[in-house]
Design an enzyme around this catalytic site. Structure first.
Site, PDB file in Angstrom:
ATOM      1  N   GLY A   1      -6.707  -6.166  -0.017  1.00 41.20           N
ATOM      2  CA  GLY A   1      -6.128  -5.769   1.263  1.00 41.20           C
ATOM      3  C   GLY A   1      -4.893  -4.898   1.151  1.00 41.20           C
ATOM      4  O   GLY A   1      -4.143  -4.756   2.119  1.00 41.20           O
ATOM      5  N   GLN A   2      -4.686  -4.280  -0.020  1.00 39.56           N
ATOM      6  CA  GLN A   2      -3.502  -3.427  -0.185  1.00 39.56           C
ATOM      7  C   GLN A   2      -3.693  -2.104   0.555  1.00 39.56           C
ATOM      8  O   GLN A   2      -4.708  -1.432   0.394  1.00 39.56           O
ATOM      9  CB  GLN A   2      -3.258  -3.150  -1.674  1.00 39.56           C
ATOM     10  CG  GLN A   2      -1.973  -2.371  -1.933  1.00 39.56           C
ATOM     11  CD  GLN A   2      -1.687  -2.192  -3.425  1.00 39.56           C
ATOM     12  OE1 GLN A   2      -2.525  -2.504  -4.283  1.00 39.56           O
ATOM     13  NE2 GLN A   2      -0.503  -1.683  -3.740  1.00 39.56           N
TER      14      GLN A   2
ATOM     15  N   HIS B   1       4.464  -4.492  -3.370  1.00 37.18           N
ATOM     16  CA  HIS B   1       5.328  -5.195  -2.432  1.00 37.18           C
ATOM     17  C   HIS B   1       4.891  -6.647  -2.321  1.00 37.18           C
ATOM     18  O   HIS B   1       3.709  -6.975  -2.426  1.00 37.18           O
ATOM     19  CB  HIS B   1       5.326  -4.528  -1.053  1.00 37.18           C
ATOM     20  CG  HIS B   1       3.963  -4.232  -0.518  1.00 37.18           C
ATOM     21  ND1 HIS B   1       3.213  -3.149  -0.936  1.00 37.18           N
ATOM     22  CD2 HIS B   1       3.199  -4.895   0.390  1.00 37.18           C
ATOM     23  CE1 HIS B   1       2.046  -3.154  -0.308  1.00 37.18           C
ATOM     24  NE2 HIS B   1       2.016  -4.208   0.501  1.00 37.18           N
TER      25      HIS B   1
ATOM     26  N   HIS C   1       4.842  -9.772   0.234  1.00 34.12           N
ATOM     27  CA  HIS C   1       4.997 -10.233   1.611  1.00 34.12           C
ATOM     28  C   HIS C   1       5.652 -11.617   1.574  1.00 34.12           C
ATOM     29  O   HIS C   1       5.156 -12.517   0.874  1.00 34.12           O
ATOM     30  CB  HIS C   1       3.642 -10.391   2.298  1.00 34.12           C
ATOM     31  CG  HIS C   1       2.884  -9.116   2.494  1.00 34.12           C
ATOM     32  ND1 HIS C   1       2.853  -8.442   3.687  1.00 34.12           N
ATOM     33  CD2 HIS C   1       2.110  -8.399   1.642  1.00 34.12           C
ATOM     34  CE1 HIS C   1       2.081  -7.364   3.575  1.00 34.12           C
ATOM     35  NE2 HIS C   1       1.614  -7.318   2.338  1.00 34.12           N
TER      36      HIS C   1
HETATM   37  P1  AMP Z   1      -0.436  -4.208   2.411  1.00 32.02           P
HETATM   38  O1  AMP Z   1      -1.595  -4.182   3.360  1.00 32.02           O
HETATM   39  O2  AMP Z   1      -0.349  -5.457   1.603  1.00 32.02           O
HETATM   40  O3  AMP Z   1      -0.376  -2.967   1.557  1.00 32.02           O
HETATM   41  O4  AMP Z   1       0.857  -4.248   3.326  1.00 32.02           O
HETATM   42  C1  AMP Z   1       1.513  -3.123   3.806  1.00 32.02           C
HETATM   43  C2  AMP Z   1       2.446  -3.603   4.866  1.00 32.02           C
HETATM   44  O5  AMP Z   1       3.402  -2.587   5.116  1.00 32.02           O
HETATM   45  C3  AMP Z   1       1.800  -3.922   6.216  1.00 32.02           C
HETATM   46  O6  AMP Z   1       2.046  -5.275   6.549  1.00 32.02           O
HETATM   47  C4  AMP Z   1       2.466  -2.937   7.177  1.00 32.02           C
HETATM   48  O7  AMP Z   1       2.680  -3.521   8.435  1.00 32.02           O
HETATM   49  C5  AMP Z   1       3.761  -2.642   6.462  1.00 32.02           C
HETATM   50  N1  AMP Z   1       4.390  -1.364   6.749  1.00 32.02           N
HETATM   51  C6  AMP Z   1       3.829  -0.137   6.673  1.00 32.02           C
HETATM   52  N2  AMP Z   1       4.750   0.816   6.942  1.00 32.02           N
HETATM   53  C7  AMP Z   1       5.914   0.169   7.182  1.00 32.02           C
HETATM   54  C8  AMP Z   1       7.235   0.592   7.518  1.00 32.02           C
HETATM   55  N3  AMP Z   1       7.550   1.907   7.672  1.00 32.02           N
HETATM   56  N4  AMP Z   1       8.186  -0.344   7.701  1.00 32.02           N
HETATM   57  C9  AMP Z   1       7.878  -1.657   7.570  1.00 32.02           C
HETATM   58  N5  AMP Z   1       6.657  -2.115   7.245  1.00 32.02           N
HETATM   59  C10 AMP Z   1       5.687  -1.221   7.064  1.00 32.02           C
END
Ligand code: AMP
Length: 115
Positions: free
Chosen positions: A94-95, A101, A103
């Site tokens: 789910g990346q 990063h 969560h």
């Molecule tokens: P993933 O799906 O694990 O790659 O998570 C990416 C996360 O980044 C998601 O939960 C998005 O809501 C978050 N995200 C994307 N762009 C931003 C941003 N500019 N500021 C804060 N969160 C973000």
């Protein structure tokens, strides 16, 4: 990395709701929270994902990222009730953003297993 959105947040080129930093990592609120508390914790060094954690420097960056996640959880008063740390990795994981990063999710009883 020039076009990486999380590198831009880490170095201040685009705004974010920053909640903390250490010498190797930064934490900020997720734009699309999935729990009452949803913070992203990232290494300031660009690593696209876990597969790039191949050197002492990158291993240290990930360890410092986890350390910051723990410290932020404590500062936000989450340690007693608990929280979840998740690193989505690759397509099936789910990346969607290819800067490693963590969560930090908390504030409600989280389901297991995840969907
Ligand atoms: P993933 O799906 O694990 O790659 O998570 C990416 C996360 O980044 C998601 O939960 C998005 O809501 C978050 N995200 C994307 N762009 C931003 C941003 N500019 N500021 C804060 N969160 C973000």
């Amino acid at each position: 990395m020039t076009d990486c959105i999380f590198c831009k947040i880490a170095d201040g080129r685009i705004p974010a709701n920053i909640v903390g930093r250490n010498d190797a990592a930064v934490a900020f609120r997720d734009l699309n929270p999935q729990a009452p508390t949803h913070v992203l914790v990232i290494p300031t060094m660009h690593l696209s994902g876990m597969a790039e954690m191949t050197t002492d420097e990158s291993e240290r960056a990930v360890a410092r990222t986890l350390r910051l996640a723990r410290d932020i959880a404590a500062e936000l008063g989450l340690a007693e009730n608990g929280y979840r740390l998740v690193i989505n990795t690759g397509r099936d994981g789910g990346q969607s953003v290819f800067h490693l990063h963590v969560h930090l999710l908390a504030g409600r009883r989280l389901a297991w297993p995840p969907g």
